[in-house]
Design an enzyme around this catalytic site. Sequence first.
Site, PDB file in Angstrom:
ATOM      1  N   ARG A 149       3.372 -42.705  35.757  1.00  0.00           N
ATOM      2  CA  ARG A 149       3.073 -43.991  36.402  1.00  0.00           C
ATOM      3  C   ARG A 149       3.051 -45.193  35.473  1.00  0.00           C
ATOM      4  O   ARG A 149       2.695 -46.285  35.895  1.00  0.00           O
ATOM      5  CB  ARG A 149       1.748 -43.943  37.178  1.00  0.00           C
ATOM      6  CG  ARG A 149       1.752 -42.958  38.293  1.00  0.00           C
ATOM      7  CD  ARG A 149       0.604 -43.101  39.276  1.00  0.00           C
ATOM      8  NE  ARG A 149      -0.633 -43.563  38.739  1.00  0.00           N
ATOM      9  CZ  ARG A 149      -1.441 -44.422  39.365  1.00  0.00           C
ATOM     10  NH1 ARG A 149      -1.110 -44.903  40.531  1.00  0.00           N
ATOM     11  NH2 ARG A 149      -2.578 -44.784  38.816  1.00  0.00           N
ATOM     12  N   ASP A 150       3.435 -45.036  34.207  1.00  0.00           N
ATOM     13  CA  ASP A 150       3.405 -46.187  33.292  1.00  0.00           C
ATOM     14  C   ASP A 150       4.452 -46.039  32.192  1.00  0.00           C
ATOM     15  O   ASP A 150       4.160 -46.261  31.015  1.00  0.00           O
ATOM     16  CB  ASP A 150       2.004 -46.344  32.707  1.00  0.00           C
ATOM     17  CG  ASP A 150       1.744 -47.741  32.162  1.00  0.00           C
ATOM     18  OD1 ASP A 150       2.487 -48.683  32.518  1.00  0.00           O
ATOM     19  OD2 ASP A 150       0.798 -47.894  31.371  1.00  0.00           O
TER      20      ASP A 150
END
Length: 135
Positions: free
Chosen positions: A15-16
């Site tokens: 997610r990053d």
Amino acid sequence: LQAIAYLQRQGVIHRDVKPDNILVRPVFSRLPSLLLCDFGMASLATAVEFAEKGFGVGGASRYLPPEIKDAGRGSVLDYSKSDNWGAGVVLHEMVGEDKVDPEVRALIDGLRHIDFVLRLSVQEALTMVERIKMK
């Protein structure tokens, strides 16, 4: 991409994915290794769980795919190809616009496809990378 593939096999969504979360490890006999780090936004949760548990969208806006960035509050978010998008944006930033091999351009465009359904899976992207490396 190999790190993302490994995470996906384990059911983990980073997610990053962004340059700040990629370390370069020099290897003197060949190209350096890239290591994905900072798992503070990572999750095992499914798309439905994100909405129900009130998780934030997560990640740096520039590296979020449109289906995540443009989702309305309370939306069910499907992160299954979001790390692929982030990898495509990072790769685009690394190679730039000028004099890019057409196969590398196809890889970048496939990872950053605006349509979630048509976006390359990480396995498709890895297959393309292997083909490019053999040239």
